[in-house]
Design an enzyme around this catalytic site. Structure first.
Site, short mmCIF file in Angstrom:
data_model
loop_
_atom_site.label_atom_id
_atom_site.label_comp_id
_atom_site.label_asym_id
_atom_site.label_seq_id
_atom_site.Cartn_x
_atom_site.Cartn_y
_atom_site.Cartn_z
N THR A 172 0.84 -1.19 0.00
CA THR A 172 0.00 0.00 0.00
C THR A 172 0.88 1.24 0.00
OG1 THR A 172 -1.84 -1.09 1.13
CG2 THR A 172 -1.76 1.31 1.27
N PHE A 174 1.17 5.11 0.91
CA PHE A 174 0.60 6.12 1.78
C PHE A 174 1.20 7.49 1.45
CE2 PHE A 174 0.07 2.23 4.13
CZ PHE A 174 -1.11 2.38 4.86
#
Length: 277
Positions: A172, A174
């Site tokens: 992921t 960020f």
């Protein structure tokens, strides 16, 4: 007083993990929604906000790009976090006991193969750590949660299956947001620039606007569109490019972009995470 970094979700969420890995000396502040996370920084309750924007398996995190332009905050860092998903259950439960597992819809989409193989029903929860908390409160050996090992530690759950994500490079990205933008920094792995824009209402405006990046050798790593104000004709674009606005080739590309757009807003200039490569 310890500086704080805000994130969306309950303690033990993957955003909490990202805060812990990237800013171990800061106190992590859980917030109910992405809007609350942004507001915590705007009001001064936290210095930074950690916001997930995209996952290598699932894709874009809904609503984030829509919130960024009006947040009043600026991107100062990016962080790529390896997401290991685990099946958590109450003490004494076995994998064979689990009939359903709950988590955020994004995580459920990353574990389809495992859930199907073990005949476990997917149940949508508010978020990953919140699902772990709910399972702990239920204390039902047939109910599981998909979450981080950190969430299991916090809520007293056992890991019944480690690293069950469908893809072994599940990551992921960020964005770290702050009240002020710093244009003086340079990163060892290069720089990224993020901005939003709207094209003028002329034929092939988007094509022409993008031409400046190609002719000046600027690599655009992301371009996404979304409607604004509920209109099918008002489209805003979010873009990430490699480079700094002070770089001559980036300057020329942005000048050409400006000619074909009605609005351009800089969201952040920040070092590229070495993990990007």
């Amino acid at each position: 007083m310890t500086a704080r970094i805000a994130f969306q979700g309950e303690p033990g969420a993957y955003s909490h993990q990202a805060c812990h890995e990237s800013y171990p000396d800061m106190e992590a502040l859980p917030c109910r929604t992405f809007e609350d996370t942004i507001e915590a920084v705007r009001k001064g309750d936290a210095e930074l906000a950690m916001l997930p924007v995209e996952n290598s398996t699932y894709g874009r995190v809904a609503d984030i790009h829509r919130l960024l332009p009006d947040s009043g905050l600026h991107i100062i860092e990016e962080a790529f976090v390896r997401v290991h998903i685990n099946l958590l259950g109450v003490k004494g439960a076995q994998l064979s006991d689990i009939k359903s597992a709950q988590s955020h819809t994004v995580l459920l989409g990353q574990c389809r193969s495992f859930l199907r193989e073990h005949d476990i029903d997917a149940v949508t929860g508010a978020d990953t750590a919140g699902s772990a908390l709910h399972v702990a409160e239920l204390n039902d050996p047939t109910q599981g949660a998909l979450a981080s090992e950190l969430a299991g530690e916090i809520y007293g759950l056992n890991v019944l299956a480690h690293h069950i994500e469908d893809h072994d490079k599940n990551t992921t990205r960020f964005l770290v947001m702050a009240r002020d933008m710093d244009l003086k920094r340079r990163g060892s792995a290069g720089m990224m620039t993020s901005f939003v824009f709207r094209v003028r209402n002329i034929p092939a405006a988007l094509y022409k606007a993008m031409g400046g990046f190609a002719t000046n050798g600027v690599n655009m790593t992301k371009l996404e569109s979304y409607m604004v104000d509920g209109s099918f004709t008002a489209t805003q674009f979010y873009a990430d490019i490699e480079g700094h606005p002070d770089d001559r080739n980036v300057q020329l590309a942005l000048e050409e972009l400006d000619y074909f757009t009605s609005q351009v807003a800089l969201l952040g200039v920040y070092p590229a995470d070495p993990k990007r490569r």
